[in-house]
Scaffold this active site. Structure first.
Site, PDB file in Angstrom:
ATOM      1  N   GLU A  74      38.563 -49.228 -34.672  1.00  0.00           N
ATOM      2  CA  GLU A  74      38.598 -49.044 -36.123  1.00  0.00           C
ATOM      3  C   GLU A  74      39.949 -49.542 -36.658  1.00  0.00           C
ATOM      4  O   GLU A  74      41.004 -49.182 -36.147  1.00  0.00           O
ATOM      5  CB  GLU A  74      38.446 -47.550 -36.438  1.00  0.00           C
ATOM      6  CG  GLU A  74      38.401 -47.273 -37.919  1.00  0.00           C
ATOM      7  CD  GLU A  74      38.090 -45.809 -38.211  1.00  0.00           C
ATOM      8  OE1 GLU A  74      38.784 -44.937 -37.681  1.00  0.00           O
ATOM      9  OE2 GLU A  74      37.145 -45.564 -38.984  1.00  0.00           O
ATOM     10  N   GLU A 118      33.650 -35.102 -38.584  1.00  0.00           N
ATOM     11  CA  GLU A 118      33.221 -36.414 -39.082  1.00  0.00           C
ATOM     12  C   GLU A 118      34.364 -37.369 -38.786  1.00  0.00           C
ATOM     13  O   GLU A 118      35.432 -37.247 -39.378  1.00  0.00           O
ATOM     14  CB  GLU A 118      32.965 -36.371 -40.595  1.00  0.00           C
ATOM     15  CG  GLU A 118      31.795 -35.506 -41.011  1.00  0.00           C
ATOM     16  CD  GLU A 118      30.451 -36.040 -40.551  1.00  0.00           C
ATOM     17  OE1 GLU A 118      30.372 -37.202 -40.092  1.00  0.00           O
ATOM     18  OE2 GLU A 118      29.478 -35.279 -40.613  1.00  0.00           O
ATOM     19  N   CYS A 140      35.400 -44.704 -44.057  1.00  0.00           N
ATOM     20  CA  CYS A 140      34.854 -44.477 -42.721  1.00  0.00           C
ATOM     21  C   CYS A 140      33.576 -45.290 -42.544  1.00  0.00           C
ATOM     22  O   CYS A 140      33.193 -45.628 -41.441  1.00  0.00           O
ATOM     23  CB  CYS A 140      34.584 -43.008 -42.508  1.00  0.00           C
ATOM     24  SG  CYS A 140      33.713 -42.293 -43.880  1.00  0.00           S
ATOM     25  N   LYS A 161      43.339 -27.386 -46.265  1.00  0.00           N
ATOM     26  CA  LYS A 161      44.521 -28.209 -46.014  1.00  0.00           C
ATOM     27  C   LYS A 161      44.164 -29.677 -46.248  1.00  0.00           C
ATOM     28  O   LYS A 161      43.505 -30.316 -45.440  1.00  0.00           O
ATOM     29  CB  LYS A 161      45.034 -28.033 -44.582  1.00  0.00           C
ATOM     30  CG  LYS A 161      46.268 -28.886 -44.304  1.00  0.00           C
ATOM     31  CD  LYS A 161      45.958 -29.851 -43.199  1.00  0.00           C
ATOM     32  CE  LYS A 161      46.675 -31.143 -43.065  1.00  0.00           C
ATOM     33  NZ  LYS A 161      47.216 -31.904 -44.101  1.00  0.00           N
TER      34      LYS A 161
HETATM   35  P1  NAP Z   1      43.809 -38.121 -39.400  1.00  0.00           P
HETATM   36  O1  NAP Z   1      45.154 -38.603 -39.075  1.00  0.00           O
HETATM   37  O2  NAP Z   1      42.956 -37.668 -38.294  1.00  0.00           O
HETATM   38  O3  NAP Z   1      44.018 -36.957 -40.471  1.00  0.00           O
HETATM   39  C1  NAP Z   1      42.968 -36.252 -41.046  1.00  0.00           C
HETATM   40  C2  NAP Z   1      43.463 -34.872 -41.432  1.00  0.00           C
HETATM   41  O4  NAP Z   1      43.813 -34.127 -40.260  1.00  0.00           O
HETATM   42  C3  NAP Z   1      44.720 -34.887 -42.285  1.00  0.00           C
HETATM   43  O5  NAP Z   1      44.673 -33.846 -43.210  1.00  0.00           O
HETATM   44  C4  NAP Z   1      45.797 -34.662 -41.246  1.00  0.00           C
HETATM   45  O6  NAP Z   1      47.008 -34.171 -41.769  1.00  0.00           O
HETATM   46  C5  NAP Z   1      45.129 -33.656 -40.355  1.00  0.00           C
HETATM   47  N1  NAP Z   1      45.707 -33.548 -39.005  1.00  0.00           N
HETATM   48  C6  NAP Z   1      46.450 -34.465 -38.340  1.00  0.00           C
HETATM   49  N2  NAP Z   1      46.803 -33.985 -37.131  1.00  0.00           N
HETATM   50  C7  NAP Z   1      46.270 -32.743 -37.020  1.00  0.00           C
HETATM   51  C8  NAP Z   1      46.297 -31.745 -35.998  1.00  0.00           C
HETATM   52  N3  NAP Z   1      46.938 -31.918 -34.851  1.00  0.00           N
HETATM   53  N4  NAP Z   1      45.629 -30.594 -36.220  1.00  0.00           N
HETATM   54  C9  NAP Z   1      44.965 -30.392 -37.382  1.00  0.00           C
HETATM   55  N5  NAP Z   1      44.933 -31.285 -38.384  1.00  0.00           N
HETATM   56  C10 NAP Z   1      45.576 -32.465 -38.206  1.00  0.00           C
HETATM   57  O7  NAP Z   1      42.984 -39.220 -40.183  1.00  0.00           O
HETATM   58  P2  NAP Z   1      43.457 -40.073 -41.451  1.00  0.00           P
HETATM   59  O8  NAP Z   1      44.325 -41.154 -40.968  1.00  0.00           O
HETATM   60  O9  NAP Z   1      43.966 -39.201 -42.521  1.00  0.00           O
HETATM   61  O10 NAP Z   1      42.054 -40.624 -41.964  1.00  0.00           O
HETATM   62  C11 NAP Z   1      41.495 -41.777 -41.448  1.00  0.00           C
HETATM   63  C12 NAP Z   1      40.447 -41.472 -40.409  1.00  0.00           C
HETATM   64  O11 NAP Z   1      39.458 -40.613 -40.940  1.00  0.00           O
HETATM   65  C13 NAP Z   1      39.690 -42.678 -39.944  1.00  0.00           C
HETATM   66  O12 NAP Z   1      39.548 -42.661 -38.559  1.00  0.00           O
HETATM   67  C14 NAP Z   1      38.332 -42.562 -40.612  1.00  0.00           C
HETATM   68  O13 NAP Z   1      37.291 -43.200 -39.983  1.00  0.00           O
HETATM   69  C15 NAP Z   1      38.163 -41.109 -40.646  1.00  0.00           C
HETATM   70  N6  NAP Z   1      37.221 -40.741 -41.696  1.00  0.00           N
HETATM   71  C16 NAP Z   1      35.979 -40.356 -41.313  1.00  0.00           C
HETATM   72  C17 NAP Z   1      35.040 -40.015 -42.250  1.00  0.00           C
HETATM   73  C18 NAP Z   1      33.668 -39.578 -41.830  1.00  0.00           C
HETATM   74  O14 NAP Z   1      33.014 -38.892 -42.602  1.00  0.00           O
HETATM   75  N7  NAP Z   1      33.196 -39.910 -40.654  1.00  0.00           N
HETATM   76  C19 NAP Z   1      35.369 -40.064 -43.601  1.00  0.00           C
HETATM   77  C20 NAP Z   1      36.651 -40.470 -43.958  1.00  0.00           C
HETATM   78  C21 NAP Z   1      37.564 -40.796 -42.983  1.00  0.00           C
HETATM   79  P3  NAP Z   1      48.156 -35.166 -42.352  1.00  0.00           P
HETATM   80  O15 NAP Z   1      48.135 -34.955 -43.787  1.00  0.00           O
HETATM   81  O16 NAP Z   1      49.439 -34.720 -41.755  1.00  0.00           O
HETATM   82  O17 NAP Z   1      47.817 -36.552 -41.953  1.00  0.00           O
END
Ligand code: NAP
Ligand code: MG
Length: 502
Positions: free
Chosen positions: A392, A256, A290, A174
């Site tokens: 962040e 992550e 990130c 997904k």
């Molecule tokens: P996010 O909102 O947590 O979304 C990540 C993924 O999870 C998306 O595919 C999202 O779907 C899905 N998701 C959202 N709610 C969910 C739920 N209740 N159950 C299961 N899946 C769910 O994060 P983002 O805004 O896309 O990405 C930014 C964040 O990612 C930042 O905090 C960044 O630091 C972190 N990040 C971390 C790394 C690392 O390796 N540490 C790398 C890259 C990014 P949708 O498509 O609906 O949003």
């Protein structure tokens, strides 16, 4: 153009027939890339069922052969690299050089995975009994649910899917709703490679793609009893939720999560190098990595001069559509993301004594008005307790803090709930080694920016950045497999361990 899900080897629309639009963040109203399925729980369950069925056969394909599929995937990605990068820039905004890098990371990961098919080493140990042999080796786990963010639309999914497949698991993927096209291309390539390498042995359902929202598709993956492991990259908020549900259901979970990465600059450092690094670390990918440099910790002795040069350079950064030549910084990925950035800037402006030196506005000159552009922004005199030093932001905003010596610098750097990446610029070898020892982070760069991980090294963070697993390199193969211990007794009699020999 209407795109589809891949379930059980068949491209099909979601069961409810609904779609969401994928648009170019640099040219929102004018550039519609395509419509992607807004899938349902029913679609997820169908995909999981297909993956479960496919697992029975896929796990029996020899690992080197599974590796051959990944070799083919890498070859196809390499041949299509520029096209993949162009479309990635179009759907999420970062500049072409960076989307090429994102794609290359996927290629590197594919070739690593291909070769790992011929390793997946086990371990043997002597038996405590005569005429008995002890072996242990890796076995696959089952169905892997893969949930990914939008900022590395190719690299992050490949970090997860490729090792999952080589280990013999099947996958339901997904992707982020904002970057479905890159995901579509990746899955199409994997399926094409499967068909080519396996020929008549092709197994539908080894890789399944279900587009849609996290709240629906992601939750359905979490809820499914037939999903054995979840690998998630995204926000700490969602990561906690996944860990809670996964913990209850005894799923294996790899997380992550967020970061609040810092670069330290000591007075003996090469200043030009440190300056180049912070520009790249803070404003590359529009700060939406990130591992982005979100805090700059400058030694008092060099602070004023460094900041002066930094502001000069930041003002020269060229904003624009990432597929145009000469552009340094693309748009924020979405309107919502740009609004979040602006909210943090407003918070920063209210923090006691913190001063904004440049940026702080939506960028709207000429064509920039068509997209979600935000001016690269710098705050100075930020204190460790300020929210812009702690939380962040995920955008082109840099908080500059002052430090008095190395210990103070490391103390400030560690004063965050996260622990992903970190960097120190110094030419003092003792300080460099102390920093390596004392910085609380999964990644530390000496005289390098906080960004730039290589595919064959462990990737991940400590504290609230994750739950102890690592992606990348050999470490990720631990997550996607488990150990089986095997005892072979060729003595011809019943030998009781611990009892007959002591
Ligand atoms: P996010 O909102 O947590 O979304 C990540 C993924 O999870 C998306 O595919 C999202 O779907 C899905 N998701 C959202 N709610 C969910 C739920 N209740 N159950 C299961 N899946 C769910 O994060 P983002 O805004 O896309 O990405 C930014 C964040 O990612 C930042 O905090 C960044 O630091 C972190 N990040 C971390 C790394 C690392 O390796 N540490 C790398 C890259 C990014 P949708 O498509 O609906 O949003
Ligand atoms: Mg888009």
């Amino acid at each position: 153009m209407e795109f589809k899900n891949l379930i059980n080897g068949e491209w099909k629309p979601s069961s409810n027939g609904k779609y969401s639009e994928n648009r170019n963040p640099a040219s929102w109203n004018e550039d519609l890339i395509g419509k992607f399925p807004l899938s349902t729980e029913e679609d997820v369950n169908e995909a999981v069922k297909a993956a479960r069925q496919a697992y029975k056969k896929w796990r029996l394909i020899p690992a080197p052969k599974r590796g051959d599929v990944l070799k083919e995937v890498g070859d196809i990605m390499f041949a299509r690299k520029d096209e993949i990068a162009f479309e990635m820039t179009r759907e999420m905004g970062k500049v072409f050089a960076e989307t090429k890098g994102d794609t290359q990371e996927g290629i590197d990961t594919a070739y690593y995975a291909a070769s790992e098919g011929r390793r997946l080493f086990g371990m043997n140990a002597p038996s405590e009994l005569a005429n008995k042999m002890n072996l242990s080796f890796r076995i696959p786990i089952g169905v892997a649910g893969i949930i990914t963010p939008w900022n590395f639309p190719m690299a992050i999914p490949t970090w997860k899917i490729f090792p999952a497949l080589v280990c013999g698991n099947t996958v339901v993927f997904k992707p982020a709703e904002i970057t479905p096209k890159t995901a579509n291309t990746l899955v199409q390539i994997i399926d094409e490679a499967m068909k080519k390498v396996l020929g008549k042995e092709y197994i539908p359902g080894v890789i399944n793609l279900v587009h849609g929202k996290g709240s629906v598709v992601g939750e359905a993956l979490l809820a499914s009893k037939e999903v054995d492991l979840i690998s998630f990259t995204g926000s700490t908020l969602v990561g906690r939720r996944i860990n809670e549900v996964g913990g209850r259901e005894l799923k294996r979970v790899s997380l992550e999560l967020g970061g609040k990465n810092a670069q330290i600059v000591m007075p003996d450092a090469n200043m030009d190098l440190a300056l180049d690094a912070v520009l790249w670390g803070a404003f590359g990918t529009t700060g939406q990595r990130c591992t982005a440099t979100s805090r700059l910790i400058l030694h008092n002795d060099i602070h004023d001069k460094f900041v002066e040069k930094l502001v000069e350079r930041v003002k020269k950064l060229k904003l624009g559509y990432g597929n145009d030549k000469g552009v340094d910084v693309g748009p924020c990925v979405s309107e919502a993301q740009r609004n979040t950035v602006d909210e943090y800037v407003q918070i920063g402006l209210k923090e006691d004594k913190a001063k904004m030196l440049t940026g702080g506005k939506f960028a709207k000159e000429g064509n920039l008005a068509k997209g979600w552009f935000y001016e690269p922004t710098i705050f100075v005199d930020v204190k460790p307790n300020h929210r812009i030093a702690k939380e962040e932001i995920f955008g082109p905003v840099l908080s500059v803090l002052k430090c008095s010596d190395l210990d103070n610098a490391i103390e400030i750097l560690n004063d965050t709930e996260y622990g992903l990446s970190s960097s120190i610029f110094t030419n003092n070898v003792n300080d460099a080694f102390k920093a390596v020892r004392d910085i609380q982070a999964g990644i530390t760069y000496i005289n390098g920016a906080t960004i730039g991980a290589e595919a064959h090294m462990p990737f991940g963070g400590v504290k609230a950045t994750g739950n102890g697993h690592r992606e990348g390199g050999w470490t990720v193969y631990e997550f996607y497999s488990e150990w089986k211990a095997v005892y072979i007794d060729y003595s011809g009699k019943l030998q009781r361990a611990q009892i007959d020999n002591y």
